[in-house]
Scaffold this motif. Sequence first.
Motif, mmCIF file in Angstrom:
data_model
loop_
_atom_site.group_PDB
_atom_site.id
_atom_site.type_symbol
_atom_site.label_atom_id
_atom_site.label_comp_id
_atom_site.label_asym_id
_atom_site.label_seq_id
_atom_site.Cartn_x
_atom_site.Cartn_y
_atom_site.Cartn_z
ATOM 1 N N GLN B 13 -17.252 -43.703 60.096
ATOM 2 C CA GLN B 13 -18.642 -43.305 59.906
ATOM 3 C C GLN B 13 -18.967 -42.168 60.844
ATOM 4 O O GLN B 13 -19.756 -42.324 61.750
ATOM 5 N N PRO B 14 -18.351 -41.071 60.662
ATOM 6 C CA PRO B 14 -18.626 -39.947 61.536
ATOM 7 C C PRO B 14 -19.948 -39.324 61.117
ATOM 8 O O PRO B 14 -20.492 -39.679 60.072
ATOM 9 N N PRO B 15 -20.474 -38.402 61.910
ATOM 10 C CA PRO B 15 -21.691 -37.722 61.495
ATOM 11 C C PRO B 15 -21.390 -36.925 60.235
ATOM 12 O O PRO B 15 -20.642 -35.958 60.285
ATOM 13 N N GLY B 82 -13.129 -35.584 60.356
ATOM 14 C CA GLY B 82 -13.890 -36.158 59.253
ATOM 15 C C GLY B 82 -13.455 -35.752 57.861
ATOM 16 O O GLY B 82 -14.112 -36.095 56.877
ATOM 17 N N PHE B 85 -13.325 -38.520 55.598
ATOM 18 C CA PHE B 85 -14.561 -39.303 55.505
ATOM 19 C C PHE B 85 -15.564 -38.640 54.577
ATOM 20 O O PHE B 85 -16.417 -39.290 53.994
#
Lengths: 436, 529
Positions: B13-15, B82, B85
């Motif tokens: 859950q990265p930015p 990311g 992600f």
Amino acid sequence: MEHIVIIGNGISGVTVARHIRKRSNKRITIISAETDYFFSRTALMYIYMGHMKYEHTKPYEDSFWKKNRIDLKKGFVSEVKPKDKKIIFNDGEEMAFDKLIIAVGSKSNKFGWPGQDLEGVRGLYAFQDLEYLEQFAPNKTVCKKAVIVGGGLIGIELAEMLSTRKIPVTFLVRESSFWNGVLPKGESEMLNRHIKSHHIDLRLSSNLKEIVSDENGKAKAVIVEETGEEIPCDFVGLTAGVTPNIDFLKSSEIELGRGVKVNRYLETNFDDIYAIGDCAEQYQPIGNRRAIEAVWYTGRMMGETVAQTICGTKTEYKPGHWFNSAKFFDIEYQTYGWVNSERNKKENEIHFHWKHKDDTKCITVATDRDSGAFLGINTFGIRMKHEIFDRWLTEEKSTDYVMQHLSKANFDPEFYATFENEILSAYTNQFQTISS
Amino acid sequence: MSTVQRDMSLTGQPPKSLNGLQKVATVLGLSGLMIILLAGFNLNFPNKGLWLTISLVALTAGIILFAKATYANTQEGIKNDGVWFKSISSRGFWAWIAGLSLTGFYIILYFFPQFLGLRSEGANTGIIALFDPLSRLLSGNQASQWFVYGTLYTVAIFAFGVKFIWKYRHNRYEKLRTISVMFFQTAFAFLIPEFMARLNSESFNLPYYDLKNIWPLNYYNFEQYRVDSFISSGDVGLALLIFGVISIFVITPILTYKYGKRWYCSWVCGCGGLAETAGDSFRHLSDKSEFAWKVERWVIHSVLVFVIVMTTAVISTYLGYDSEKYWLTKDVFLIGVAVFLALLFGVIWFFKKEELKQDARYGAIGYLVIVLSFIVIHYASGSKLFFFEAETLRKSYGFLIGAVFSGVIGTGFYPIFGSRVWCRFGCPMAAILGLQQRLFSKFRITTNGGQCISCGNCSTYCEMGIDVRAYAQKGENIVRASCVGCGICSAVCPRGVLKLENGPLENRIQGNEILLGNDVDLMKYVNNN
Ligand SMILES: Cc1cc2nc3c(=O)[nH]c(=O)nc-3n(C[C@H](O)[C@H](O)[C@H](O)COP(=O)(O)OP(=O)(O)OC[C@H]3O[C@@H](n4cnc5c(N)ncnc54)[C@H](O)[C@@H]3O)c2cc1C
Ligand code: SF4
Ligand code: SF4
């Protein structure tokens, strides 16, 4: 058929299995409690950072093992009975072996800090540690702040990992400058600046005193020994080094020190039982190497060596010249031979240090003051060739020679700017001993 | 244990959300696209030149601004945080939306250009009409769907090229080769052919010719209408025709010998250029399995055989029709092709047999037999080639390979299959370059002794699906037919293990059981065993 049992599916266990398979038809079983298949521990950080998924960290396709008739067994070994030649799993199952190879790797150090077993406190070694991290530090809302304790290679990786999720990190480092037990001053200080430039709150000369619990037994803050400051946080990463993961061997009568004691043939005190990789401890350290070498390639080399012995060519573990590499945020580091920190170096070791003005590249070359012989090089931000330095070290070249031929060792991608001339003239200025 | 497996796919859950400037950039870029879409719905813009300019500038500026917002405040270094992600780069919702839109665009472009506003008679409408002013400015003619496509293609390579350079600004190799593809696309693929069209008159009639687009990638280069126009255009035309032949038979082998196929695939080619720039966000989606590699070898070489048979058939047909007009007769041509291929095969077999794997040997023999029998049958039976007319072959090639494979699948599915699907599985030019790169070239990727930590970054980011790590962890040079020399494996390697190099042919391929760093006696003992 002789049954070779290997505990541990890390690089050392897997290498020994592969090489035994190449040279023989013996039955091979690899046991691990961690993951079904071998994956690259060194890539753990990249999973969390989203560069790769777990699948990408597996160096061999899943079908590889069956094709090569290497049995994989999932399970935790809780006891080894050398005299009965069997191992016992924690569910009571037993397995007989003809030869046993212990390749169980390490676990994160805990030095008895108050609060070290609280929830939200964890090292970074196993895949499960990564899952834990994903639970307690998935983003900056759940984890408003993280504290990392221990300034080594894993600590800085963890700092980089957390910062990719914008989690503010305080980094407690015992030493007065990052990793200066290993690195000379100039390099260590350059890294201090680089770490800070990535918005890491780097606290040098700072020890952990205690981790404070909230009412639910979860870490809520750490207290710094030197200042008494209490730093609130939601996750504490313990990265103050690793120790061999050998508690399950305590009752086995296999001789243990910090690790499993082995001779140069990687044999334990029992015939037919060997130990390799992170968990093996040499009775006598080899050269300048440590008795326990917790790096990737030494595990691989020990695996290569023991496989020969098991297949009938008794072979001593004789690693060549020391080398290693790492990456500190954006700065790559390689080392060949020995360059010691000020703290560890002997009197006869003198250093030449060059740093590029952009503060992300530097090298340090170690020389024997008396003979002028080249002892080793650390290089930051410039890639160099292993093969060349290995040869120069074998041929015992002088530092003068090395400096004049440095461009031969360059391994940077094509078209990169080169610095050999600048380095050479700095060297000449400093030493003015260039002959020839 | 079950708990471990269940959680194996970490859902990071990265930015993920866009920052302010990225949002502005997105809106800007989309507004540029919007203008084109509105034109597509037959909104008749009053001042087309102006609106087209606004649209293209907004598109370009949007992409470049997005790059600035993403990379400007970061330090130099690898920027893959990311990647797995984000929805767009990990086959998520946005990836499918993008993939379907692109695919849809290609289907319309190739098969229903009337929806873009192409009219068989009279003035264009819709999107194509919007591009008329630019086309008139360059070539003096009104636009076609190919002009629209070429313009957007060039804008994409340019704008995403800037993004790429920003992203890899620490890497000189990446910067230079990106500037190179941006240049070749803009000058050779886009501007020069348009200017050349200006020269055309009644007596002088050059076909549209992108000089860097070499047969067999440019599979239609030797079709009758083109050869006729070349010949009809005097010395210049003849020179161009000869250049087309020399490109593949002389220039290509020399450059590939010296630098590997990368001189074309990563420095010059437009397909490669788009993949490296607009496709960069999808490079890691390539399939790395050994199975995919097997499929790749069969499919790409089959396409090569197809294009050779098709071209031979097409050329021999028109040579046959009009033996007065061409000095080359059909018989001489067919025998020439057969002898050339047999010789080529013989030379490879004689010198390089040891380097061919079992299936490659079967494949090579099989393919040769097929091609030769086609030629023999064709020779014997006039214009019918085996069961097919040359024209049928040409049409099916154009449809299956030229349109569906290279466009709809190759580019449309970037966000799903990765950026170089066409280059890897389909491109016959890549097949030729690859054969040479594998067998006779100075290019290789060298590995750095025992430094590899098997992390897998190199394999993951190889757009050609090469399992680079498998070689690196054995200390073995990477000499693979498919490697386009993009250099990204070397860039992303955190341990400085890989280097693209041109070096001597001796010992170009060597594998070690035991890597550098271990006991020298053990290395000698095992490696020589
Ligand atoms: C985050 C991180 C980054 C690293 N980066 C680098 C790097 O860049 N370069 C480098 O050289 N080194 C690096 N290292 C160190 C390197 O990964 C190790 O030295 C190496 O993985 C050790 O391999 P091994 O085979 O000895 O043991 P391991 O890889 O630890 O494998 C041991 C296996 O045995 C299993 N096991 C243990 N006990 C039992 C039992 N009782 N029953 C069943 N199974 C058991 C464990 O679960 C584990 O799967 C890094 C380590 C970490 C954690
Ligand atoms: S092997 Fe490396 S240089 Fe070759 S295509 Fe793959 S990533 Fe690019
Ligand atoms: S070559 Fe580099 S990127 Fe590839 S596996 Fe080895 S260390 Fe990782």
